[in-house]
Every structure is written in C-alpha cells, then in structure tokens.
Scaffold this motif. Structure first.
Motif, PDB file in Angstrom:
ATOM      1  N   ARG A 140      44.027  65.585  -3.430  1.00 47.22           N
ATOM      2  CA  ARG A 140      43.240  66.729  -2.978  1.00 47.22           C
ATOM      3  C   ARG A 140      42.047  66.237  -2.183  1.00 47.22           C
ATOM      4  N   SER A 141      41.548  67.138  -1.373  1.00 43.25           N
ATOM      5  CA  SER A 141      40.315  66.830  -0.683  1.00 43.25           C
ATOM      6  C   SER A 141      39.193  66.885  -1.705  1.00 43.25           C
ATOM      7  N   ALA A 142      38.644  65.721  -2.013  1.00 41.49           N
ATOM      8  CA  ALA A 142      37.628  65.693  -3.058  1.00 41.49           C
ATOM      9  C   ALA A 142      36.247  65.455  -2.488  1.00 41.49           C
ATOM     10  N   GLY A 143      36.168  65.074  -1.244  1.00 41.40           N
ATOM     11  CA  GLY A 143      34.886  64.958  -0.554  1.00 41.40           C
ATOM     12  C   GLY A 143      33.957  63.912  -1.139  1.00 41.40           C
ATOM     13  N   GLY A 144      33.167  63.327  -0.270  1.00 45.27           N
ATOM     14  CA  GLY A 144      31.989  62.589  -0.680  1.00 45.27           C
ATOM     15  C   GLY A 144      32.180  61.303  -1.456  1.00 45.27           C
ATOM     16  N   ALA A 145      33.235  60.545  -1.241  1.00 42.49           N
ATOM     17  CA  ALA A 145      33.286  59.227  -1.854  1.00 42.49           C
ATOM     18  C   ALA A 145      32.200  58.367  -1.220  1.00 42.49           C
ATOM     19  N   ARG A 146      31.805  57.305  -1.907  1.00 44.74           N
ATOM     20  CA  ARG A 146      30.756  56.437  -1.399  1.00 44.74           C
ATOM     21  C   ARG A 146      31.108  55.932  -0.007  1.00 44.74           C
ATOM     22  N   GLY A 147      30.114  55.823   0.844  1.00 37.68           N
ATOM     23  CA  GLY A 147      30.356  55.366   2.204  1.00 37.68           C
ATOM     24  C   GLY A 147      30.767  56.502   3.104  1.00 37.68           C
ATOM     25  N   GLY A 148      30.606  57.742   2.649  1.00 32.26           N
ATOM     26  CA  GLY A 148      30.884  58.892   3.497  1.00 32.26           C
ATOM     27  C   GLY A 148      32.351  59.251   3.566  1.00 32.26           C
ATOM     28  N   MET A 149      33.176  58.623   2.747  1.00 31.71           N
ATOM     29  CA  MET A 149      34.596  58.934   2.771  1.00 31.71           C
ATOM     30  C   MET A 149      34.848  60.233   2.005  1.00 31.71           C
ATOM     31  N   SER A 150      35.765  61.024   2.517  1.00 34.77           N
ATOM     32  CA  SER A 150      36.077  62.258   1.809  1.00 34.77           C
ATOM     33  C   SER A 150      37.562  62.510   1.930  1.00 34.77           C
ATOM     34  N   GLY A 151      38.011  63.569   1.258  1.00 32.28           N
ATOM     35  CA  GLY A 151      39.394  63.978   1.348  1.00 32.28           C
ATOM     36  C   GLY A 151      40.328  62.917   0.811  1.00 32.28           C
ATOM     37  N   GLU A 152      41.487  62.817   1.481  1.00 31.91           N
ATOM     38  CA  GLU A 152      42.521  61.932   0.976  1.00 31.91           C
ATOM     39  C   GLU A 152      42.072  60.476   0.945  1.00 31.91           C
ATOM     40  N   LEU A 153      41.357  60.055   1.979  1.00 31.19           N
ATOM     41  CA  LEU A 153      40.898  58.664   1.990  1.00 31.19           C
ATOM     42  C   LEU A 153      39.945  58.400   0.836  1.00 31.19           C
ATOM     43  N   GLY A 154      39.078  59.370   0.564  1.00 33.76           N
ATOM     44  CA  GLY A 154      38.150  59.228  -0.548  1.00 33.76           C
ATOM     45  C   GLY A 154      38.891  59.109  -1.868  1.00 33.76           C
ATOM     46  N   ALA A 155      39.939  59.904  -2.014  1.00 38.57           N
ATOM     47  CA  ALA A 155      40.720  59.863  -3.256  1.00 38.57           C
ATOM     48  C   ALA A 155      41.412  58.510  -3.406  1.00 38.57           C
ATOM     49  N   ARG A 156      41.926  58.000  -2.310  1.00 39.80           N
ATOM     50  CA  ARG A 156      42.576  56.687  -2.388  1.00 39.80           C
ATOM     51  C   ARG A 156      41.567  55.620  -2.787  1.00 39.80           C
ATOM     52  N   ARG A 157      40.387  55.740  -2.190  1.00 37.48           N
ATOM     53  CA  ARG A 157      39.358  54.753  -2.481  1.00 37.48           C
ATOM     54  C   ARG A 157      38.926  54.811  -3.948  1.00 37.48           C
ATOM     55  N   ARG A 158      38.791  56.023  -4.458  1.00 37.79           N
ATOM     56  CA  ARG A 158      38.397  56.151  -5.864  1.00 37.79           C
ATOM     57  C   ARG A 158      39.475  55.582  -6.785  1.00 37.79           C
ATOM     58  N   LEU A 159      40.714  55.790  -6.407  1.00 39.76           N
ATOM     59  CA  LEU A 159      41.799  55.214  -7.202  1.00 39.76           C
ATOM     60  C   LEU A 159      41.643  53.696  -7.272  1.00 39.76           C
ATOM     61  N   LEU A 160      41.368  53.089  -6.126  1.00 41.20           N
ATOM     62  CA  LEU A 160      41.203  51.627  -6.113  1.00 41.20           C
ATOM     63  C   LEU A 160      39.996  51.220  -6.950  1.00 41.20           C
ATOM     64  N   GLU A 161      38.901  51.939  -6.772  1.00 43.20           N
ATOM     65  CA  GLU A 161      37.684  51.591  -7.531  1.00 43.20           C
ATOM     66  C   GLU A 161      37.943  51.637  -9.025  1.00 43.20           C
ATOM     67  N   GLU A 162      38.740  52.623  -9.441  1.00 44.82           N
ATOM     68  CA  GLU A 162      39.014  52.754 -10.872  1.00 44.82           C
ATOM     69  C   GLU A 162      39.938  51.663 -11.397  1.00 44.82           C
ATOM     70  N   ARG A 163      40.562  50.958 -10.504  1.00 46.48           N
ATOM     71  CA  ARG A 163      41.463  49.885 -10.912  1.00 46.48           C
ATOM     72  C   ARG A 163      40.832  48.504 -10.748  1.00 46.48           C
ATOM     73  N   VAL A 164      39.548  48.456 -10.501  1.00 42.89           N
ATOM     74  CA  VAL A 164      38.831  47.180 -10.499  1.00 42.89           C
ATOM     75  C   VAL A 164      37.914  47.200 -11.715  1.00 42.89           C
ATOM     76  N   ARG A 165      38.137  46.235 -12.597  1.00 42.62           N
ATOM     77  CA  ARG A 165      37.465  46.266 -13.898  1.00 42.62           C
ATOM     78  C   ARG A 165      36.294  45.282 -13.901  1.00 42.62           C
ATOM     79  N   PRO A 166      35.092  45.768 -14.183  1.00 39.08           N
ATOM     80  CA  PRO A 166      33.948  44.853 -14.192  1.00 39.08           C
ATOM     81  C   PRO A 166      33.815  44.138 -15.529  1.00 39.08           C
ATOM     82  N   PHE A 167      33.710  42.841 -15.503  1.00 41.96           N
ATOM     83  CA  PHE A 167      33.492  42.037 -16.705  1.00 41.96           C
ATOM     84  C   PHE A 167      32.164  41.306 -16.594  1.00 41.96           C
TER      85      PHE A 167
END
Ligand SMILES: O=P(O)(O)OC[C@H]1O[C@H](OP(=O)(O)OP(=O)(O)O)[C@H](O)[C@@H]1O
Ligand SMILES: Nc1ncnc2[nH]cnc12
Length: 265
Positions: free
Chosen positions: A75-102
């Motif tokens: 879905r168009s979710a708008g406003g991912a960091r770096g000004g990304m929105s919509g589908e690209l933003g969603a893809r980016r958030r998916l990637l961010e959620e799959r990088v685990r900080p230790f």
C-alpha cells in the motif's frame, strides 16, 4: 529508494576495526527494536502484496519455519525516511525490519547491523536484488562485471550479476585466490588487512561495479577500488545494501560514487 552519496553527516558509530581494547563509543544507541538480552526482536512479516509472484520456496514448510516472507498488499504508506513514500517506502521498510541491530558485537562499542534475517526472508532478499538491479540497469547501461567483496559481498554479487546477465569477479581476503594476484593492504584502526584479486580478473578499461553488504569506514571498499585501479579497470560505482553514514566511508571513496539502499547514522 536508494541513495547516492556525495557527502555524509556527523559520526556516531564505531567501526568494527576499532575493537581490540577500545572503549565503548558514547554515541552508540540501540534501536527500539533491539533487546539487551539475547536476540533483538524482529517484527513479524508485513502483510504486503508481492509485486511479483513469490518463489515457490517462500511457501515451503522450510521457509515457513524460518522468517516467513512478507505477504499481502503493498500500500501507499507515505513518508519513509529519506522522503520515500508509497510502494518504494514499503519496500524500504521491509528491508529495514530485516536488519537486526546487535549492540556491542563483536566487541563493546560496535552496533552490528546483522543481515541474516534479510537473507532468511526470500521476499526481503529478493527485494534487495530487485532494487539493486533496477538501479544499475537505469544508471549504468554498460557494466562488464560485478565485483563482490569478501565475504558478505559474495551473498549479493553473483545473484545480481546473474540478473544483469554479466559475470561476477571476486575480491578476496589475503591468501584465498590461486595464481598471480594483485594485492592492496589497508589500515584498520589496529593493524593491517589485505585484499586480493586475480591479475586476470578484469581487463584494462572494463567497467566494474563493486558490491558489498555494508559500508562503514570505507577502508575495505577503498582497497577494492585500489585493486581495480591496479588492473586499470574503471569503477562505475560502489554499491552497498547498508551505509553507516556517520563513519563517512563515502567521503573516503571520493571520487567514486557510492549507492546504498539503507542508510544509518
Ligand atoms: O567500511 P569498512 O570499515 O571497511 O567495513 C565494512 C566491511 O566490514 C565488513 O566485513 P568484515 O571485514 O567484517 O568481513 P566479513 O564480510 O567477512 O564478515 C563488511 O562486510 C564490509 O566488508
Ligand atoms: N556496524 C557494522 N555492522 C555490520 N557489519 C559491519 N562491518 C563494519 N561495521 C559493521
């Protein structure tokens, strides 16, 4: 989605190379997703509609036991960091959620960005490759080779090269490649390391994109560029999945362009 770097902001992370005996960095901060005890929590898969058919393995029992692929409607979710929105933003958030900080791995003061959840999720991994492929096809119509950096660059290099219909060459840590090699040593904060390439890996004038999982201080990528210079190949770009902006690797790499999918301070 991606980010081509020209300049980097203020430092706040400590490079891995600063481990031996170094005090913890006062700048390190744990992500809200992280836990002080054991494994940081990884959020459940997003409910997203794939924009391509999932690979059959994504629904296999084995895949289901691991990090399940994201499914549902993008879905168009708008406003991912770096000004990304919509589908690209969603893809980016998916990637961010799959990088685990230790925090404090492999030693105190280092906030390790662990990509194993990203590799475990076929949709997320495929997203990385899709995005890098789309970027490179649009930006560089003529690439002769992808060069993967030892060792986590090998996870992305050959797959990406296949997508582009070109070959992949390996830049390895010292002593791993047979035959005549070129080598470049580079400074770590404590000691030296060395990267090598086979002398016949690329021909003079050939156009190469370097790929690694992560850019921190840029020492590793810089050494890889030096190797290409020794072989008189042309470095079109240094591409990474993750860029730790605060360590200013992109500045060290100038004039070579840096492209990253995810940026952290
Ligand atoms: O920008 P830099 O400060 O040079 O750091 C980045 C490098 O560090 C990591 O590799 P590492 O040396 O830990 O080896 P590995 O990939 O074999 O784990 C990472 O995969 C990059 O190659
Ligand atoms: N913070 C970090 N996380 C993962 N890999 C790294 N390589 C260098 N620094 C790193």
């Amino acid at each position: 989605m991606g980010h081509t770097t020209s300049n980097s902001p203020l430092a706040s992370s400590r490079p891995l190379s600063s481990c031996p005996g170094s005090p913890p960095s006062p700048h390190i901060h744990a992500s809200p997703l992280s836990s002080c005890h054991g494994f940081p929590r990884i959020p459940p898969p997003l409910r997203l509609q794939p924009w391509f058919p999932p690979h059959p393995s994504a629904s296999s029992p084995r895949a289901a036991r691991g990090a399940r692929p994201a499914e549902g409607r993008l879905r168009s979710a708008g406003g991912a960091r770096g000004g990304m929105s919509g589908e690209l933003g969603a893809r980016r958030r998916l990637l961010e959620e799959r990088v685990r900080p230790f925090p404090d791995f492999p030693c105190p003061g280092v906030l390790f960005r662990d990509i194993t959840p990203l590799l475990k999720d076929p949709i997320a991994f495929r997203t990385v490759v899709d995005l890098l492929e789309a970027h490179l096809k649009a930006r560089y119509p003529q690439i002769d080779f992808i060069a993967g950096l030892d060792s986590r660059g090998f996870l992305f290099g050959p797959v990406l090269a296949q997508r582009l219909g070109i070959g992949c060459v390996l830049i390895r840590k010292k002593g791993k490649l047979p035959g005549p090699t070129e080598s470049v040593s580079y400074a770590l904060e404590y000691g030296q390391a060395e990267l090598e390439i086979q002398s016949d890996a690329v021909e003079p004038g050939e156009k190469v994109v370097l790929i690694d999982d992560l850019l921190a201080t840029g020492g590793t990528m810089c050494a890889a560029c030096e190797l290409m210079k020794k072989l008189k190949a042309e470095v079109l770009e240094c591409a990474v999945v993750i860029e730790l902006k605060s360590l200013k690797g992109a500045e060290k790499l100038k004039p070579f362009p840096v492209y990253s999918l995810l940026q952290y301070d």
